[in-house]
Design an enzyme around this catalytic site. Structure first.
Site, mmCIF file in Angstrom:
data_model
loop_
_atom_site.group_PDB
_atom_site.id
_atom_site.type_symbol
_atom_site.label_atom_id
_atom_site.label_comp_id
_atom_site.label_asym_id
_atom_site.label_seq_id
_atom_site.Cartn_x
_atom_site.Cartn_y
_atom_site.Cartn_z
ATOM 1 N N ASP A 11 -4.394 5.248 10.002
ATOM 2 C CA ASP A 11 -4.336 6.686 9.664
ATOM 3 C C ASP A 11 -5.664 7.351 10.051
ATOM 4 O OD1 ASP A 11 -5.284 6.884 6.124
ATOM 5 O OD2 ASP A 11 -5.826 5.382 7.639
ATOM 6 N N ASP A 16 -10.918 4.119 10.559
ATOM 7 C CA ASP A 16 -9.811 3.598 11.379
ATOM 8 C C ASP A 16 -10.204 3.618 12.860
ATOM 9 O OD1 ASP A 16 -8.702 5.306 9.001
ATOM 10 O OD2 ASP A 16 -7.078 3.907 9.456
ATOM 11 N N ASN A 40 -5.113 9.616 5.581
ATOM 12 C CA ASN A 40 -6.358 10.400 5.543
ATOM 13 C C ASN A 40 -6.103 11.885 5.798
ATOM 14 O OD1 ASN A 40 -8.271 8.395 4.937
ATOM 15 N ND2 ASN A 40 -8.151 7.650 7.052
ATOM 16 N N THR A 124 -4.464 -0.329 8.182
ATOM 17 C CA THR A 124 -5.745 0.190 7.687
ATOM 18 C C THR A 124 -5.561 1.543 6.993
ATOM 19 O OG1 THR A 124 -6.261 1.300 9.773
ATOM 20 C CG2 THR A 124 -7.010 -0.988 9.521
ATOM 21 N N PHE A 165 -7.723 4.266 -2.253
ATOM 22 C CA PHE A 165 -6.909 5.318 -1.643
ATOM 23 C C PHE A 165 -5.631 4.779 -0.980
ATOM 24 C CE2 PHE A 165 -6.073 9.379 0.202
ATOM 25 C CZ PHE A 165 -5.613 9.149 1.487
ATOM 26 N N ASN A 166 -5.739 3.803 -0.105
ATOM 27 C CA ASN A 166 -4.574 3.341 0.664
ATOM 28 C C ASN A 166 -3.443 2.879 -0.258
ATOM 29 O OD1 ASN A 166 -5.797 3.848 3.105
ATOM 30 N ND2 ASN A 166 -6.519 1.750 3.388
ATOM 31 N N HIS A 238 -14.906 0.511 5.932
ATOM 32 C CA HIS A 238 -13.766 -0.153 5.291
ATOM 33 C C HIS A 238 -12.834 -0.825 6.312
ATOM 34 C CE1 HIS A 238 -14.725 2.030 1.563
ATOM 35 N NE2 HIS A 238 -14.667 3.167 2.218
ATOM 36 N N ASP A 239 -12.226 -0.031 7.167
ATOM 37 C CA ASP A 239 -11.136 -0.525 8.014
ATOM 38 C C ASP A 239 -11.563 -1.575 9.032
ATOM 39 O OD1 ASP A 239 -9.523 2.739 8.056
ATOM 40 O OD2 ASP A 239 -9.422 1.083 6.614
HETATM 41 O O1 RIB Z 1 -10.301 3.629 0.688
HETATM 42 C C1 RIB Z 1 -10.658 3.498 2.036
HETATM 43 C C2 RIB Z 1 -9.457 3.613 2.912
HETATM 44 O O2 RIB Z 1 -8.875 4.900 2.741
HETATM 45 C C3 RIB Z 1 -9.783 3.518 4.409
HETATM 46 O O3 RIB Z 1 -8.677 2.975 5.080
HETATM 47 C C4 RIB Z 1 -9.975 4.950 4.824
HETATM 48 O O4 RIB Z 1 -9.655 5.166 6.205
HETATM 49 C C5 RIB Z 1 -8.948 5.620 3.963
HETATM 50 O O5 RIB Z 1 -7.702 5.512 4.619
HETATM 51 CA CA CA Z 2 -7.706 4.138 6.973
#
Ligand code: RIB
Ligand code: CA
Length: 309
Positions: A11, A16, A40, A124, A165-166, A238-239
């Site tokens: 996303d 990403d 996102n 991701t 979040f994801n 993160h990703d």
């Molecule tokens: O919490 C971090 C995640 O949420 C990452 O994948 C970032 O791109 C958002 O999508």
């Molecule tokens: Ca992401």
């Protein structure tokens, strides 16, 4: 050694985009397709961002758009982190590179069922595309080698106190993935909050001056401003962790846990709950990355950027 067939489901999203750079720079991965989900930002924006980033780094993999909203909920975007475009910062040129006119799950199914080798999925973003894929086409499971995902948190959340979040965006899809029986490697916030690109490393990347190095530096310039406000010493990548696991697993420390996804909690919806009781009889369903050799990880990312010239 043959390359690992993978499908990246993303996303974009700043991190990403960096995960895509790391993946396409690797000699170890055979990226069969990129699929996109809302997360996102809205799907229209994340798809546009994927097209522009891939085209800019000189890659035109098979591409398809997936879900524009979670399976059973409304989409919640992360505009505060990624901006109105979902990829604020660098001005990437428009491109004639287009997605295929089929849904992401159909492209995923076609590639998985036709592959001579099992395909690894690398989500991701929210897990909506995988949740729908496994529900609509359960037959794909026999040729999925595993899932390496960025998502969740054992000790903390980010988008809520309990949830990352994801997972929070689509907890029902996440529950489908974590109960699928597929081999899962999870890169939760516990490890991604240690996967920091420090300011000095960012400047070294910018100084390199290559087109992809400069793009990533400009992505981080925008992305990091949100995290400085939260007290991070660097930008949490993160990703890219979900990709790094596949190309350099040795830089991670892991534990196997049984992970449950909360889908109904008043305060805890989206929480990824690890059963850490020493006497538990719950069978682990995920290899959870809990620590990382940060220097080695950042070196992978920087070398990947430089490899584009
Ligand atoms: O919490 C971090 C995640 O949420 C990452 O994948 C970032 O791109 C958002 O999508
Ligand atoms: Ca992401």
């Amino acid at each position: 050694m043959s390359k690992l067939p993978v499908i990246i489901d993303c996303d974009p999203g700043h991190d990403d985009a960096i995960a895509l750079v790391l993946a396409f720079a690797s000699e170890k991965l055979d990226i069969r397709a990129v699929t996109v989900t809302g997360g996102n930002q809205t799907l229209v924006k994340t798809l546009n961002n994927a097209r522009k980033v891939l085209s800019y780094i000189g890659k035109r993999p098979r591409l398809a758009a997936g879900a524009d909203k979670p399976m059973f909920r409304n989409l919640e975007v992360a505009e505060a982190v990624h901006g109105n475009s979902g990829l604020d910062g660098p001005a990437l040129p428009e491109t004639d590179y287009k997605e295929e006119p089929i849904p992401a799950i159909d492209l995923m199914r076609q590639i998985i069922m036709e592959s001579a080798l099992p395909v690894t999925l690398v989500p991701t973003g929210p897990l909506t595309n995988l949740g729908i894929l496994l529900t609509a086409y359960p037959e794909v499971k026999k040729n999925i080698g595993g899932v390496s995902l960025m998502g969740g948190g054992i000790e903390t959340g980010n988008w809520s106190a309990a949830a990352e979040f994801n997972i929070l965006v689509d907890p029902e899809a996440a529950e489908i993935v974590f109960t699928s029986g597929l081999p899962i490697t999870m890169c939760p916030l516990d490890v991604t909050h240690k996967a920091l690109l420090l300011p000095g490393e960012l400047e070294a990347l910018r100084k390199h001056g290559g087109k992809v190095s400069v793009m990533v530096a400009e992505l981080v310039d925008f992305y990091y401003r949100y995290h400085v406000g939260q007290g991070f010493a660097g930008a949490p990548l993160h990703d890219p962790c979900a990709v790094a696991w596949l190309i350099a697993p040795e830089i991670f420390t892991t534990k196997d846990y049984h992970i449950s996804v909360e889908t109904r909690g008043k305060y805890t919806t989206g929480m990824t709950f690890a059963d850490r009781r020493p006497w538990t009889t719950a069978k682990p369903n995920a290899t959870v990355c809990i620590d990382i050799d940060r220097v080695a990880f950042i070196s992978l990312v920087i070398e990947a950027c430089k490899s584009f010239g």
